[in-house]
Design a protein around this motif. Structure first.
Motif, PDB file in Angstrom:
ATOM      1  N   GLN A   1      10.186  14.253  -4.411  1.00 31.79           N
ATOM      2  CA  GLN A   1       9.293  14.831  -5.407  1.00 31.79           C
ATOM      3  C   GLN A   1       8.095  13.910  -5.676  1.00 31.79           C
ATOM      4  O   GLN A   1       6.965  14.377  -5.855  1.00 31.79           O
ATOM      5  CB  GLN A   1      10.057  15.101  -6.702  1.00 31.79           C
ATOM      6  N   PHE A   2       8.333  12.591  -5.697  1.00 34.72           N
ATOM      7  CA  PHE A   2       7.209  11.670  -5.864  1.00 34.72           C
ATOM      8  C   PHE A   2       6.265  11.737  -4.660  1.00 34.72           C
ATOM      9  O   PHE A   2       5.041  11.696  -4.814  1.00 34.72           O
ATOM     10  CB  PHE A   2       7.705  10.233  -6.055  1.00 34.72           C
ATOM     11  N   ASP A   3       6.825  11.825  -3.456  1.00 31.65           N
ATOM     12  CA  ASP A   3       5.980  11.942  -2.272  1.00 31.65           C
ATOM     13  C   ASP A   3       5.127  13.204  -2.346  1.00 31.65           C
ATOM     14  O   ASP A   3       3.948  13.207  -1.973  1.00 31.65           O
ATOM     15  CB  ASP A   3       6.844  11.967  -1.009  1.00 31.65           C
ATOM     16  N   ARG A   4       5.740  14.253  -2.822  1.00 28.26           N
ATOM     17  CA  ARG A   4       4.995  15.515  -2.953  1.00 28.26           C
ATOM     18  C   ARG A   4       3.868  15.373  -3.976  1.00 28.26           C
ATOM     19  O   ARG A   4       2.749  15.840  -3.770  1.00 28.26           O
ATOM     20  CB  ARG A   4       5.954  16.624  -3.373  1.00 28.26           C
ATOM     21  N   LEU A   5       4.152  14.681  -5.070  1.00 29.07           N
ATOM     22  CA  LEU A   5       3.157  14.517  -6.132  1.00 29.07           C
ATOM     23  C   LEU A   5       1.989  13.655  -5.671  1.00 29.07           C
ATOM     24  O   LEU A   5       0.823  14.019  -5.847  1.00 29.07           O
ATOM     25  CB  LEU A   5       3.819  13.883  -7.362  1.00 29.07           C
ATOM     26  N   VAL A   6       2.261  12.500  -5.052  1.00 27.61           N
ATOM     27  CA  VAL A   6       1.167  11.613  -4.633  1.00 27.61           C
ATOM     28  C   VAL A   6       0.420  12.200  -3.452  1.00 27.61           C
ATOM     29  O   VAL A   6      -0.751  11.871  -3.218  1.00 27.61           O
ATOM     30  CB  VAL A   6       1.693  10.208  -4.296  1.00 27.61           C
ATOM     31  N   LEU A   7       1.061  13.076  -2.697  1.00 23.50           N
ATOM     32  CA  LEU A   7       0.363  13.732  -1.600  1.00 23.50           C
ATOM     33  C   LEU A   7      -0.648  14.745  -2.117  1.00 23.50           C
ATOM     34  O   LEU A   7      -1.718  14.927  -1.555  1.00 23.50           O
ATOM     35  CB  LEU A   7       1.379  14.429  -0.683  1.00 23.50           C
ATOM     36  N   SER A   8      -0.301  15.410  -3.218  1.00 21.88           N
ATOM     37  CA  SER A   8      -1.214  16.400  -3.791  1.00 21.88           C
ATOM     38  C   SER A   8      -2.386  15.746  -4.508  1.00 21.88           C
ATOM     39  O   SER A   8      -3.474  16.293  -4.553  1.00 21.88           O
ATOM     40  CB  SER A   8      -0.457  17.316  -4.762  1.00 21.88           C
ATOM     41  N   GLU A   9      -2.162  14.564  -5.104  1.00 21.97           N
ATOM     42  CA  GLU A   9      -3.236  13.843  -5.800  1.00 21.97           C
ATOM     43  C   GLU A   9      -3.239  12.387  -5.344  1.00 21.97           C
ATOM     44  O   GLU A   9      -2.768  11.501  -6.050  1.00 21.97           O
ATOM     45  CB  GLU A   9      -3.055  13.912  -7.311  1.00 21.97           C
ATOM     46  N   PRO A  10      -3.756  12.105  -4.167  1.00 17.48           N
ATOM     47  CA  PRO A  10      -3.651  10.742  -3.618  1.00 17.48           C
ATOM     48  C   PRO A  10      -4.460   9.700  -4.372  1.00 17.48           C
ATOM     49  O   PRO A  10      -4.177   8.520  -4.260  1.00 17.48           O
ATOM     50  CB  PRO A  10      -4.163  10.908  -2.183  1.00 17.48           C
ATOM     51  N   SER A  11      -5.471  10.123  -5.139  1.00 17.09           N
ATOM     52  CA  SER A  11      -6.320   9.141  -5.833  1.00 17.09           C
ATOM     53  C   SER A  11      -5.961   8.987  -7.300  1.00 17.09           C
ATOM     54  O   SER A  11      -6.728   8.408  -8.067  1.00 17.09           O
ATOM     55  CB  SER A  11      -7.799   9.549  -5.703  1.00 17.09           C
ATOM     56  N   ASN A  12      -4.814   9.496  -7.716  1.00 15.68           N
ATOM     57  CA  ASN A  12      -4.374   9.390  -9.109  1.00 15.68           C
ATOM     58  C   ASN A  12      -3.476   8.172  -9.231  1.00 15.68           C
ATOM     59  O   ASN A  12      -2.311   8.183  -8.800  1.00 15.68           O
ATOM     60  CB  ASN A  12      -3.630  10.665  -9.521  1.00 15.68           C
ATOM     61  N   SER A  13      -3.992   7.098  -9.818  1.00 18.87           N
ATOM     62  CA  SER A  13      -3.215   5.858  -9.911  1.00 18.87           C
ATOM     63  C   SER A  13      -2.013   6.006 -10.832  1.00 18.87           C
ATOM     64  O   SER A  13      -1.002   5.313 -10.661  1.00 18.87           O
ATOM     65  CB  SER A  13      -4.118   4.728 -10.405  1.00 18.87           C
TER      66      SER A  13
ATOM     67  N   LYS B   1      10.618  -1.895  -2.460  1.00 22.03           N
ATOM     68  CA  LYS B   1      10.119  -0.532  -2.342  1.00 22.03           C
ATOM     69  C   LYS B   1       8.947  -0.293  -3.293  1.00 22.03           C
ATOM     70  O   LYS B   1       7.981   0.386  -2.949  1.00 22.03           O
ATOM     71  CB  LYS B   1      11.242   0.467  -2.613  1.00 22.03           C
ATOM     72  N   ALA B   2       9.042  -0.837  -4.507  1.00 20.06           N
ATOM     73  CA  ALA B   2       7.930  -0.700  -5.457  1.00 20.06           C
ATOM     74  C   ALA B   2       6.677  -1.383  -4.931  1.00 20.06           C
ATOM     75  O   ALA B   2       5.565  -0.870  -5.042  1.00 20.06           O
ATOM     76  CB  ALA B   2       8.328  -1.284  -6.816  1.00 20.06           C
ATOM     77  N   ARG B   3       6.880  -2.566  -4.315  1.00 20.46           N
ATOM     78  CA  ARG B   3       5.745  -3.283  -3.737  1.00 20.46           C
ATOM     79  C   ARG B   3       5.134  -2.491  -2.571  1.00 20.46           C
ATOM     80  O   ARG B   3       3.916  -2.413  -2.415  1.00 20.46           O
ATOM     81  CB  ARG B   3       6.209  -4.653  -3.266  1.00 20.46           C
ATOM     82  N   ALA B   4       6.001  -1.866  -1.778  1.00 18.83           N
ATOM     83  CA  ALA B   4       5.520  -1.064  -0.653  1.00 18.83           C
ATOM     84  C   ALA B   4       4.744   0.155  -1.135  1.00 18.83           C
ATOM     85  O   ALA B   4       3.732   0.553  -0.536  1.00 18.83           O
ATOM     86  CB  ALA B   4       6.694  -0.632   0.220  1.00 18.83           C
ATOM     87  N   VAL B   5       5.203   0.759  -2.243  1.00 16.37           N
ATOM     88  CA  VAL B   5       4.486   1.901  -2.812  1.00 16.37           C
ATOM     89  C   VAL B   5       3.091   1.467  -3.267  1.00 16.37           C
ATOM     90  O   VAL B   5       2.099   2.179  -3.063  1.00 16.37           O
ATOM     91  CB  VAL B   5       5.280   2.513  -3.982  1.00 16.37           C
ATOM     92  N   ALA B   6       2.982   0.283  -3.858  1.00 15.74           N
ATOM     93  CA  ALA B   6       1.676  -0.209  -4.311  1.00 15.74           C
ATOM     94  C   ALA B   6       0.739  -0.411  -3.128  1.00 15.74           C
ATOM     95  O   ALA B   6      -0.442  -0.026  -3.178  1.00 15.74           O
ATOM     96  CB  ALA B   6       1.854  -1.512  -5.084  1.00 15.74           C
ATOM     97  N   ARG B   7       1.234  -1.019  -2.054  1.00 13.86           N
ATOM     98  CA  ARG B   7       0.400  -1.211  -0.866  1.00 13.86           C
ATOM     99  C   ARG B   7      -0.005   0.122  -0.260  1.00 13.86           C
ATOM    100  O   ARG B   7      -1.136   0.299   0.208  1.00 13.86           O
ATOM    101  CB  ARG B   7       1.169  -2.039   0.168  1.00 13.86           C
ATOM    102  N   ARG B   8       0.904   1.069  -0.279  1.00 19.38           N
ATOM    103  CA  ARG B   8       0.595   2.399   0.235  1.00 19.38           C
ATOM    104  C   ARG B   8      -0.470   3.080  -0.611  1.00 19.38           C
ATOM    105  O   ARG B   8      -1.365   3.761  -0.104  1.00 19.38           O
ATOM    106  CB  ARG B   8       1.885   3.218   0.249  1.00 19.38           C
ATOM    107  N   ALA B   9      -0.392   2.878  -1.922  1.00 19.63           N
ATOM    108  CA  ALA B   9      -1.379   3.476  -2.831  1.00 19.63           C
ATOM    109  C   ALA B   9      -2.760   2.902  -2.590  1.00 19.63           C
ATOM    110  O   ALA B   9      -3.766   3.619  -2.614  1.00 19.63           O
ATOM    111  CB  ALA B   9      -0.951   3.247  -4.281  1.00 19.63           C
ATOM    112  N   ILE B  10      -2.839   1.599  -2.343  1.00 14.11           N
ATOM    113  CA  ILE B  10      -4.147   0.960  -2.111  1.00 14.11           C
ATOM    114  C   ILE B  10      -4.816   1.551  -0.879  1.00 14.11           C
ATOM    115  O   ILE B  10      -6.036   1.746  -0.842  1.00 14.11           O
ATOM    116  CB  ILE B  10      -3.957  -0.559  -1.962  1.00 14.11           C
TER     117      ILE B  10
END
Length: 1441
Positions: free
Chosen positions: A1180-1192, A1210-1219
């Motif tokens: 569900q989180f993947d779906r959410l960040v995929l729909s709004e990739p620029s929403n920090s 995993k949290a650190r990896a999510v942050a790098r992925r977000a950047i």
């Protein structure tokens, strides 16, 4: 007096030398005065002979002539008066109506050094003043002539220097005596006085503070008098006193040195003779002869006869001639401040109707203006009125004494105290003579003088004023302006420094009803004015109005649509803007309200054809708030400019440039408004047949036309034309494809047409969910495909007619035409044969797929060919040179009636274009056949003619009742069968029998991809069917699994409600198992039923899974037909056995389970549609960040989700992925992720990881913002040691930033380190510029109050209001602070102090209002009345200020 050099004749005659004794007697300070007869000279061009004696036997000069360009020399020291001042130069008025120029670098050496330090922002404690503050008009100065030259316009130009080192270069300290008066510059400001830069060799000078005026700055020139002198052979030291210009008088000396009597010094002048143009006399006890010109007398209109012989008058030295040492003086001492700052009564360009002649004087005719002012008509000006020969006596008769003349003021000379005039008729009658005659916004007629490449425009002439039209303000006309032609323009701005007027002839400004902004005072809130964009970038627009007024339009204030990458804004664009806010001189703008709304169709006229599109104008007549011209109604029309971007000219990319060429300037057509000033031609038919939607009437299931705006990785942003909806709708790439897993390389272009279906609407967030999948927006009817291609062909015909109308040769050819072409050669790259059509000489091409392996003919060989297609964009005609094609094709427009709705017709593919295939039937003659590549705009997989290739053979089915439009037979069979099944479903849905409905529902659950295979099997493998009757086919099982997987993907991106399912209860199977195997059960039951009903059926496939049809199966027709219909026998038998074991549900039970399933799915949909619902799983989180990739925010919640499970990596990896996912333009969103990552490393990582992350964050973001956020997280984490180190770092690195000191103080206060916070204030005041001191003190005061230190807060704010009583905002904060601290009496006393300050009435109103509110809350009625009374008294007292 003119200096006459001695003649040295050629030849052998020896010159006799004078005896030394005789020389000694006649030398006076270096000037030889001999008794010589002066020869009679002819008058120069600048003057007439008026009363000149024929002979002059006197030793001294008999004329007190003016200084002129002939007599002025390099190195002369001359007194002048400041005439004009700007930032870089002083204009100095010299005697004789000469003007000199002084650079800012020639004031003094100390001033040059101070200027350099100011520009380099060196903080040395010295105050810098610009020239405008250092000098005033009319101030007395003296300087040295450096250079006399001609400028680029042929006029004489004099450059002077005021530097003491230049002016006093020839003076030596040994000759300086007490009482010596000179000009020096402040070199250094000390505690007790000033050190002076004198320029005199060996002289050191000091001026005590008590003997000088206050507030002198380094580099300033002041007049000094030597009071005390300590002389030495090598150097002298003197103490001086500053003197004002009126006190520069020196005493008469018995043995004076003329070189040390400097200009501007006051001496006593004794009159010895009255000359025709002035006075002659002596100074310094008759030691030197001096002259005073008639223009330098005490009164402007005085005459030499007004002064008695032997009278003594104070006079000021103007200059001393270098060779003769003759001294020239002025009686106009300018001792009073009023005389020095005299403002001219008349301005340049003023006309004086009755100027009276006073006399014929020096340099021209002397005039009396208004009975008290003096003017002059130069002899050169008078001579310019006459061409050829003239009699000067007759001319002078016209200017007899007391005659009156109409003259115009050209200039004012402050040195000679007179107005320079002219009576030239053309000059006097000129309407535009000076810059003051022009006002911004005024309409004028200008003459084109020359092309100015520097500004990209033209140099113009407006009367006697120079004008410029810059490129941005030049009307976009294709032709250049002719030299000396007259152009109607409008005054944009008047630049007095450059003496230039800036003009514009843009039609937007020339419109009668155009509203322009000319002054800052007229800028009203919410008012709309026309402006031009002069700078455009990603963040803001800089808009320029008239009179150099500028405003900023920040794109972040606009809607998402206008802030996107559209060709909405460009430099030079002129449009209406609305004033959003005005603060001082800063104007914040937004776009004006739309003149035309979305979907409004307007008649337009093409103004200019651009590479990026068409510039258009719309002419309309206003209805309200406009003045109308009843005599000429056409003057009431208003013109609005707009732009039709290239991509909005046509729905079809291959026709864009072709249509662009068919719209020359002046063409009239229709366009529809899309957004603001952007119009579209391609969408006119759509808006003619569809109502323009708004947010309210949008409902689920609507199909809307949209177009692509941006594509970011897997996210497509679409612009949907909905009124009052300023958002881009985001759609995942897979929501555009029917088979997303097979078509991952989809290419979309900006402005590409896409139709969307509304899946959901969320009023709370004002968002809509859409799908652009073909099967969602298209009903499967091939008739609509035929209309789709017919529209394209009609647009091609329209382009052809446009080419014919404009006379283009390519417009004479059409598809199906037979032409004669000459062979020109073979293209080595494409192997295509190139021809030239004999009739029109247009280039033609035969594709290599047509010629095959044939040998090319000889160059120039002629062949009869068939026109297959005309590419109007590239101006190329595609032809076929095959005689079979020529004979099988006719030129008919429509097909014969026997081909209508026929299928299975054999054809050959001749050519492929961007939109269609062109085929010819084997039997003929028939017209060329068009096969569309796409079924619809949303057919991104190009499934209409899948499998066709140039040069191949195919079978076609016609889908149009008249035009030769067809599709491949396989495509026709697939969609024809689907149409039947839809009709069958509609009939079954309307039947009342439940059992029949159940059976048909089961039938309709067959997946369409299986039906595609079966259609292929029936056509190609009839022989194999009988051989494989007993063979079991298990290929359907994986197909069912694939179908199940596909459905899951659809639910992931779409959340659509799945098709109704039939649930069969099995007592031996768990309910969960039944639910998991639902898809497979449906397929097997459907096959069982169909097989039992018809052994060898022509199956009617249902549409239950129609929207998941795999259209790409048509490409694999030859590869996937290995099984037959009889292969289903074993499966059907197995299904029958399974059905006997299972107990069927009753209708009520079945209905109940269906309702429960539907309820469950609706709950899931509602949960996913809720914007406030936080995801509960990784998917569900993947779906959410995929729909709004620029929403920090979503990414940070994702990190928190992992941190709650102690999954730090995993949290650190999510942050790098977000950047990586967040767009680089979203710097704030990127910064939020970096801060979250820093917080994570600080709390859960080690110091090395934190430092490394901080270094990386500083590199990729604004360092100041990162450091400030780090201070916040260190403060929250209570990391005191690290916080102190960080504050020390940023206060050194960013000491000039006020927010750094505020953040540091807040941090110290928050960790209870108040003493460190108080120390910061002193450091901040030492580092910050003075303009920030008040704000930083107030900030520290508020922090002290916030953290309980009320005494310190009160002390700081009281200090500010005492030093800066006009800061009303500080008074208000001070009072609010006292009220919050419940110090009512103190607050009342502060209010009483505030109302007695000298504050402007507008600001005092705020204080009285606050005082009144305070007393209404804490005081009595008597106190309230007291405040009202004080307010009334204040208003009466200051009403006339």
């Amino acid at each position: 007096m003119v200096i006459v050099e001695k003649s040295f004749p050629r030849g052998g005659i020896a010159t006799t030398e004078s005896k030394p004794d005789e020389l000694k007697e006649n030398i006076v300070f270096g000037a030889v005065q001999t008794k010589a007869k002066k020869q009679k000279r002819k008058p120069t061009e600048d003057e007439f002979e008026v009363g000149v004696d024929e002979e002059n036997d006197q030793i001294q000069a008999v004329s007190a002539e003016l200084l002129s360009y002939d007599t002025i020399q390099d190195g002369m020291n001359i007194m002048g008066v400041v005439k004009a001042i700007d930032q870089l130069y002083l204009n100095i008025s010299l005697p004789g109506r000469i003007t000199a120029r002084v650079s800012a670098l020639e004031i003094s050496d100390a001033y040059t050094k101070s200027t350099r330090e100011f520009l380099e922002q060196v903080d040395n404690g010295n105050t810098f003043k610009p020239l405008t503050d250092l000098y005033t008009v009319g101030q007395i100065v003296y300087g040295r002539v450096q250079e006399i030259k001609q400028n680029e316009h042929g006029r004489m130009q004099i450059l002077m220097s005021l530097r003491p080192s230049e002016v006093h270069a020839e003076l030596v300290h040994t000759n300086v005596k007490k009482g010596f008066v000179f000009n020096g510059a402040i070199e250094e400001v000390q505690e007790h006085g000033y050190i002076i830069e004198t320029g005199i060799k060996g002289l050191r000078t000091f001026v005590p503070l008590e003997k000088s005026q206050a507030d002198h700055v380094v580099g300033e020139l002041i007049f000094l008098r030597v009071e005390k002198l300590t002389a030495d052979k090598t150097a002298s030291t003197c103490i001086c006193k500053e003197v004002k210009p009126e006190n520069m008088k020196i005493k008469n000396q018995t043995e004076p040195n003329i070189d040390y009597i400097l200009p501007s010094t006051i001496v006593q002048f004794s009159v010895t003779n009255q000359l025709k143009d002035g006075l002659q006399g002596t100074i310094m006890n008759e030691a030197f002869t001096a002259y005073i010109n008639e223009h330098q007398l005490i009164e402007p209109l005085a005459l030499p006869e007004d002064y008695e012989i032997n009278s003594t008058i104070n006079a000021r030295i103007l200059y001393i001639m270098p060779l003769t040492k003759l001294v020239y003086l002025t009686l106009n001492l300018r001792t009073s401040t009023e005389e020095q700052s005299f403002e001219p009564q008349y301005k340049r360009g003023d006309i004086i109707e009755a100027a009276r002649v006073h006399h014929l004087g020096t340099g021209g005719v002397i005039l009396v203006l208004d009975n008290k002012f003096k003017g002059v008509l130069s002899y050169r000006s008078i001579k310019s009125n006459y061409k050829g020969n003239y009699d000067q006596d007759e001319v002078l008769v016209k200017y007899a004494k007391k005659t009156k003349h109409k003259v115009r003021v050209l200039d004012y000379d402050p040195m000679d105290s007179l107005y320079i005039c002219t009576d030239n008729a053309n000059t006097v009658n000129e309407k535009v003579f000076a810059l003051d005659d022009l006002k911004p916004g005024e309409f004028i007629t200008a003459v084109v003088k020359e092309r100015d490449l520097r500004v990209g425009g033209y140099t113009m002439q407006v009367g006697r004023v120079k004008g410029i039209i810059e490129k941005l303000y030049l009307a976009p006309v294709p032709k250049t302006l002719e030299i000396n032609s007259k152009v109607r323009c409008r005054v944009l701005a008047v630049n007095t420094e450059r003496k230039t007027v800036y003009l514009t002839n843009r039609p937007e400004y020339m419109a009668k009803h155009c509203k322009v902004l000319t002054t800052l005072a007229n800028a009203r809130h919410n008012a709309t004015y026309m402006g031009t964009i002069v700078k455009c970038n990603e963040e803001y627009l800089l808009v320029k109005f008239f009179n150099n007024l500028k405003g900023m339009l920040y794109k972040q204030r606009l809607s998402t649509v206008l802030g996107s990458e559209m060709y909405t804004f460009y430099e030079g664009q002129t449009m209406a803007f609305r004033i959003l806010a005005k603060k001082g001189e800063q104007i914040t703008l937004t776009l004006a309200d739309d003149t035309f709304g979305l979907g409004e169709i307007c008649p337009v006229t093409i103004v200019h054809t651009l590479e990026s599109g068409l510039e258009i104008k719309i002419t309309y007549h206003p209805e309200d708030d406009h003045e109308f011209d009843d005599e000429d109604p056409e003057n009431n029309a208003i013109e609005v400019k707009g732009l039709v971007p290239l991509r909005l000219i046509s729905d079809y990319p291959d026709l864009l440039y072709a249509k662009l060429r068919t719209y020359p300037p002046g063409t009239q057509t229709q366009a529809v408004c899309i957004v603001k000033n952007i119009f579209s031609m391609r969408d006119v038919p759509y808006f003619l047949t569809h109502l323009t939607n708004n947010w309210k009437n949008i409902k689920q299931g609507d199909i809307l036309k949209a177009h692509v705006k941006n594509v970011h990785e897997d996210i497509v942003e679409l612009l949907i034309p909905i009124r009052n909806y300023g958002k881009l709708v985001k759609v995942h790439l897979k929501m555009l494809l029917v088979n997303a897993y097979k078509n991952s390389n989809l290419q979309l272009s900006p402005e590409q047409v896409v139709y969307v279906k509304v899946l959901g609407k969320e009023p709370a967030t004002k968002t809509i969910t859409v799908s652009a999948r073909l099967t969602d927006v298209w009903n499967g009817d091939l008739n609509s495909t035929a209309r789709f291609l017919e529209d394209y062909l009609n647009e091609v015909s329209e382009v052809r007619r446009g080419n014919q109308r404009l006379g283009f040769k390519i417009g004479h050819h059409k598809v199906g035409e037979k032409v004669v072409a000459s062979f020109r050669g073979v293209n080595p790259a494409t192997k295509d044969w190139q021809y030239e059509i004999e009739k029109t000489k247009v280039i033609a091409v035969v594709k290599s797929s047509i010629v095959g392996k044939a040998k090319p003919p000889k160059v120039g060989a002629q062949q009869e060919c068939l026109v297959l297609w005309v590419d109007y964009s590239n101006e190329v005609i595609y032809i076929s040179n095959k005689q079979a094609d020529v004979s099988h094709v006719n030129n008919e427009k429509y097909i014969s009636s026997n081909l209508v709705e026929k299928s299975g017709i054999n054809a050959k593919v001749l050519l492929k274009t961007d939109q269609l295939f062109i085929c010819s039937l084997k039997k003929g003659p028939n017209p060329l056949i068009y096969c569309p590549i796409r079924l619809h705009f949303n057919d991104f997989e190009n499934s209409a003619s899948a499998g066709l290739a140039e040069g191949g053979f195919c079978k076609l089915a016609f889908i149009h009742d008249k035009l030769p439009i067809a599709v491949p037979d396989d495509t026709w069979r697939l969609w024809h069968d689907i149409k039947k099944k839809r009709k069958a479903k509609t009939e079954l849905d309307s039947s009342p029998r439940a059992k029949k409905v159940k059976i048909e529902t089961i039938k309709l659950e067959i997946p369409v991809e299986n039906e595609v295979n079966k259609v292929e099997k029936q056509e190609k493998n009839k022989a194999k069917k009988q051989k494989q009757q007993t063979r079991s086919d298990e290929s359907d099982v994986p197909a069912a699994k694939t179908s199940k997987k596909s459905k899951k993907e659809v639910l992931f991106y779409e959340d659509k409600i799945p098709n109704p399912i039939v649930i069969v209860e099995d007592p031996h199977v768990d309910s969960s198992d039944t639910e998991d195997k639902n898809s497979f059960t449906k397929q097997t039951q459907s096959k069982t039923h169909i097989q039992s009903k018809k052994p060898t059926p022509k199956m009617l496939p249902g549409i239950g899974d129609f929207w998941n049809t795999d259209l790409s199966q048509l490409n694999n027709t030859r590869k996937s037909t290995e099984s037959s219909d009889e292969d289903n026998d074993d499966e059907n038998n197995d299904a029958d056995q399974a059905g006997q074991k299972k107990k069927k549900l009753t209708s009520a039970e079945k209905f109940k389970l269906q309702r429960e399933e539907e309820t469950r799915l609706r709950e899931i949909e509602a949960k996913y549609a809720d914007p406030n619902h936080l995801p509960e799983s990784v998917d569900q989180f993947d779906r959410l960040v995929l729909s709004e990739p620029s929403n920090s925010k979503n990414w940070i919640n994702y990190m928190v989700y992992h941190l709650q499970s102690a999954e730090i990596d995993k949290a650190r990896a999510v942050a790098r992925r977000a950047i990586k996912a967040i767009s680089y333009r979203e710097d704030n969103e990127q910064l939020n992720i970096w801060v979250a990552l820093l917080n994570l490393e600080l709390r859960y990582g080690n110091k090395e990881a934190f430092d490394e992350t901080l270094k990386e964050a500083i590199t990729l973001n604004d360092p100041l913002k990162v450091y400030l956020r780090v201070v916040e997280i260190l403060c929250d984490a209570k990391k005191t040691e690290e916080l102190i180190g960080m504050i020390s770092l940023i206060t050194k690195k960013f000491k000039a930033q006020p927010e750094v000191w505020r953040a540091a103080a807040t941090a110290y206060f928050s960790i209870d380190m108040h003493e460190r916070a108080q120390q910061l204030l002193h450091k901040a005041l030492a580092c910050l510029p003075e303009r920030e001191h008040v704000n930083i003190i107030v900030a520290f005061g508020n922090l002290n109050h916030k953290y309980g230190n009320n005494e310190m807060a009160q002390t700081l704010l009281d200090q500010v209001v005492t030093s800066y009583p006009k800061r009303v905002d500080v008074w208000a904060q001070y009072i609010d602070m006292l009220v919050k601290s419940e110090m009512v009496d103190s607050a009342r006393s502060v209010l009483e102090r505030a109302i007695i300050q000298k504050i402007p009435m507008k600001k005092m109103r705020t204080i009285f209002k606050k005082y009144l509110e305070f007393e209404e809350r804490f005081g009595s009625e008597a106190d309230v009345e007291k405040v009202k009374k004080l307010a009334k008294e204040y208003v009466k007292r200051n009403a006339h200020q």
